[in-house]
Structures are given as C-alpha cells and as structure tokens.
Design a protein around this motif. Structure first.
Motif, PDB file in Angstrom:
ATOM      1  N   PHE A   1      -2.422   1.345   5.030  1.00  0.00           N
ATOM      2  CA  PHE A   1      -2.456  -0.056   4.608  1.00  0.00           C
ATOM      3  C   PHE A   1      -3.541  -0.765   5.417  1.00  0.00           C
ATOM      4  O   PHE A   1      -3.807  -0.391   6.563  1.00  0.00           O
TER       5      PHE A   1
ATOM      6  N   GLU B   1      -3.329  -1.388  -2.046  1.00  0.00           N
ATOM      7  CA  GLU B   1      -3.631  -1.036  -0.660  1.00  0.00           C
ATOM      8  C   GLU B   1      -3.772   0.476  -0.519  1.00  0.00           C
ATOM      9  O   GLU B   1      -4.589   0.974   0.239  1.00  0.00           O
TER      10      GLU B   1
ATOM     11  N   SER C   1       4.576   1.986   6.044  1.00  0.00           N
ATOM     12  CA  SER C   1       4.489   0.543   5.787  1.00  0.00           C
ATOM     13  C   SER C   1       4.990  -0.279   6.978  1.00  0.00           C
ATOM     14  O   SER C   1       4.868  -1.502   6.970  1.00  0.00           O
TER      15      SER C   1
END
Ligand code: FAD
Lengths: 225, 197
Positions: free
Chosen positions: A147, A10, A113
């Motif tokens: 991401f 990613e 994240s």
C-alpha cells in the motif's frame, strides 16, 4: 455521514477511498472509524477501518484490503464509487496513536494493510517536524502488494520483509525473530505493531523476548488468524 | 435514520435473537488486546482482592484450583462486533472468592498482568454473574485469550472480562479503567449497544 470523493487502486486487492465529511472534527494519527453499510431491507454490517489521514482535514483517506470471502471489504474495494454516501462513526481509539509529544524514537511494524494507521503516523511525523527518529518495517506478500508504494518509495527509513516474492537481493519468507531483531530500533523506542492478529501476536512477543519493554509496545489487531 | 448503501445487499442475515444489536456471529476467536500478550506463570501467579481498609485477600494458583469450580455455558459479545454463542468455560465463581470479603464500596477496578485495567459495578460481579475462568472448551485457556486465567463477565462486552486477571480493588466511585479512558463505554451493556462514550 460522508460522501466518497474518489477511489484508487493501491494493490491488486486493495484500494484507497477518499471521503468528505464536512463536520469532521479532526483526528490523531492512528485512529480509526467504524463504517456502517445498510442494505435495502435495513440489514446492517459494520467494520472498523484505520485512517491514513490525520489532522483537521475533512477529507479522510481509508485504504482497504479485500478478503475474498468477506462481507464488507469486497463491497468497499469493488463496488463503492465516487458520489456514494457512506455512514461513518469516529474518530475512535485513543491508545494506538502517535502525536508529536512522543519524544522517543519510534519503530513502526506493519503486516499487510496494517500499514494504514502507520502511514498516518509517518505523515503526521513529517508534517510536525518532530526530530524523534521514526522508521518502518513493512511485511507484505510481494512488492505489488505494498500500500502507498509511491509515497513510501521516497522515504529511506523503511525495511521491507517480503513473504512470497521480491527483488533478487531480498530475503523472502515470513519474518523471524532474528530478522526482526536486525531491523528494529533498539530497546527503549516506542513501538507500534499493526496487522493481522497472528502477525501482531508473533511480533509483539518476539519484541518482549528481545528485551523491549511491554509498556512501550502498542498493538492493533485487524482480525483473522 | 440511516440511508441505504447503494449496491450493498450484505451476506446472510443473522436473525438470531441471541445476537445483540450490531453484532455478527463468528466461529473464530478474535483477539482484542492493546499490547503484547504477557507471559504469566502459574508458579508465581496470584490473585488478590483489596478492600477500602487496605485488607488484601490472596490466592495462589494451587489455592484457586482447590476451590469449587463451575461449568459455565454462555454467549460472549466483543465490542469489535463479533459474538460467539454457546461457549463453555470452567472456573471459580466470584461469589466464592468474595465470600469472606467485607466492603461497603459499590465499584471494582479489575487489574491485569501487563498493567491493563477495566472497571465494573460490584453488583455486576456477584450472584452468579462473574467467574475467574481458566478453561475454555475443555482446554487450558490460551495466553492470547487471557490465560492462565481471565475474568468472565459475559453479560457485559468482553473487554470487561479482564484477561490475565491479577486482582480486584474495591472503589467508592465508578472510576474509568484503561479501556474506558481510551474511549470505551463506562458500563458496556451489549443489549444497549454501549460501545463508546
Ligand atoms: C481497529 C481496526 C482497524 C482496521 N483497519 C483496517 C484497514 O485500515 N484496512 C483494512 O483493510 N482492514 C482493516 N481492519 C479490518 C476490517 O475491520 C475488517 O475486519 C476486514 O475488512 C474484513 O471484513 P469483511 O467484512 O470483509 O470480512 P468478514 O466477513 O468479517 O470476515 C471474513 C473472514 O475473514 C476473516 N478475517 C476477518 N478479518 C480479517 C483480517 N484482517 N485478516 C484476515 N482474515 C480476516 C474472518 O474471520 C472471516 O473468516 C481493521 C480492523 C480493526 C479492528
């Protein structure tokens, strides 16, 4: 117990992991699983990971960022591969979730994240046809560290806050209360904040300072300082 | 019986008998909260115990500070799997606060500023097992860790040690609080690994 179907990069330090869990009973957007790793001598380490997937699908998606000195995340990012078995428990968490019954406009705010459970909400929102507005403010080091970059690229209700480097026209640097105020939906919206603990602490308390009702702000703290 | 994870060896083994199953040691102090950290002012702070008759026992900050304090050395265990060993707290024993409280009920709901709740059996809060703590490692307790004052019930998972404590209400039944309604175990013994129901 799940079987890793595939993995893909990613970001320079993060990757997506798809896992098949045949007896999965389904999950709501925002929930997480506990992943348990077992060494040959029986030693075990368990950590929580949010699901980017939701609904009845037995193919789950996780997205993990590697902490260089971490125990579990480097294994998941660097060593795990298709065909491996992975022990999971879940879905867990009944609070930090979005379902179409939420009628308020929704502001999502991610640090790093922390975007994983929020992407599950964006996908669930799109799939449900809900007419409640939903937008994302995504704080991330650089454009390369995003991401789900390709997927998010197609959406127009996203504001990026780059902390290290970004396009020439972008303001670079940590989010401030002023930038937050300019980027988020007005008071009365439901707000989900997710990311490293320090990020969540700062953002959630600024939101309260800006007049947002604490009871409409849900947070998930991933750890760290 | 679990299978081995291919290629995983793990880091150091915390072969420490003080660690409950599935816990790892941390030097940090991570934060588990469901919303923003509330700003609680000691000028308006108050703590109450409410019984089945409707009687309310009240303390303001000054009155709390005037009660005998204890130093508590204890290990703490969070449901999110970190443990800290040998932490030091200062606070007021719940035995002191319950001294004049008359109740027949066996369960307690803990209420926090910010609206969160968690439940516990009354006997788990008595006989030197629970405190209202206001000092951590010699410093006033940080708001993100529950300051100005939190409950400290270290023999249960740490979510039972309600942050920003504002009151206790006696209950006839063991009704689930906020955390328990959202998936955490009704009792939460770390040695039995009672994390989720
Ligand atoms: C509900 C929940 C959902 C989560 N979802 C995700 C997810 O979708 N993707 C993901 O990548 N992670 C997620 N996390 C974080 C994850 O559980 C682990 O904490 C993380 O992967 C680090 O584990 P580790 O074993 O590699 O590091 P550890 O060996 O546990 O820690 C190494 C060092 O890093 C510090 N640290 C631990 N966590 C963090 C952090 N998040 N940020 C900065 N420093 C940290 C520790 O204090 C320690 O000093 C989630 C956490 C929670 C509680």
């Amino acid at each position: 117990m799940g079987t890793v179907a595939s993995t893909s990069a990613e970001t320079p330090s993060g990757r997506s992991i798809w896992i098949d869990v045949p007896d999965w009973a389904g999950n709501i957007a925002g929930q997480h699983v506990d992943v348990r790793l077992t060494a040959p001598d029986g030693y075990q380490a368990t950590r929580s990971y949010s699901l980017a997937s939701s609904g009845p699908s037995p193919r789950l998606q996780l997205a993990v960022d590697k902490l260089p000195d971490g125990e579990v995340s480097p294994y998941l990012v660097d060593d795990l591969r298709a065909g491996d078995m992975l022990e999971l428990r879940g879905p867990l968490g009944g609070w930090f979730v979005w379902s179409p019954s939420v009628e308020q406009p929704v502001q999502l705010i991610a640090g790093g994240s922390g975007v994983v459970p929020l992407v599950a909400m964006i996908r669930a929102h799109a799939a449900s046809g809900s007419t409640a507005p939903m937008q994302l403010l995504y704080s991330v080091r650089t454009p390369d560290d995003r991401f789900f970059a390709d997927e998010l690229e197609k959406l127009d209700n996203i504001t990026y806050a780059y902390t290290r480097s970004g396009p020439p026209d972008a303001t670079i640097g940590r989010l401030t209360k002023e930038r937050l105020a300019a980027a988020v939906l007005p008071v009365g919206s439901a707000v989900f904040v997710c990311g490293p603990t320090g990020f969540v602490e700062a953002v959630a308390s600024w939101l309260v300072d800006l007049g947002h009702d604490a009871s409409l702000i849900k947070t998930e703290r991933f750890g760290g300082a | 019986m679990s299978i081995f994870t291919r290629g995983f060896s793990g880091r150091g083994r915390d072969n420490n008998p003080a660690l409950p199953p599935g816990q790892y040691l941390t030097e940090d102090f991570p934060v588990l909260s469901a919303g923003p950290t509330p700003n609680v002012d000691t000028d308006t702070w108050e703590f109450t115990i409410t019984t089945e008759t409707g009687k309310v026992h009240r303390w303001n900050w000054e009155q709390l500070m005037a009660l005998p304090t204890e130093d508590i050395h204890t290990d703490i265990h969070c449901v999110t799997r970190w443990s800290k060993l040998g932490t030091t707290w200062r606070g007021v024993s719940l035995d002191t606060l319950f001294a004049d409280v008359e109740t027949e009920y066996d369960y307690v709901m803990e209420h926090s500023y910010g609206g969160y709740t968690t439940n516990a059996p009354y006997e788990d809060l008595r006989d030197g097992k629970a405190w209202i703590a206001h000092t951590f490692e010699g410093e006033p307790l940080d708001p993100e860790h529950g300051g100005p004052a939190r409950l400290l019930v270290p023999h249960l998972y740490f979510w039972k040690s309600a942050k920003w404590i504002r009151g206790l209400t006696m209950m006839a039944e063991d009704d689930p609080g906020f955390w328990e309604q959202n998936g955490y175990h009704i009792y939460g013994d770390p040695w039995q690994e009672q994390r989720y129901w």
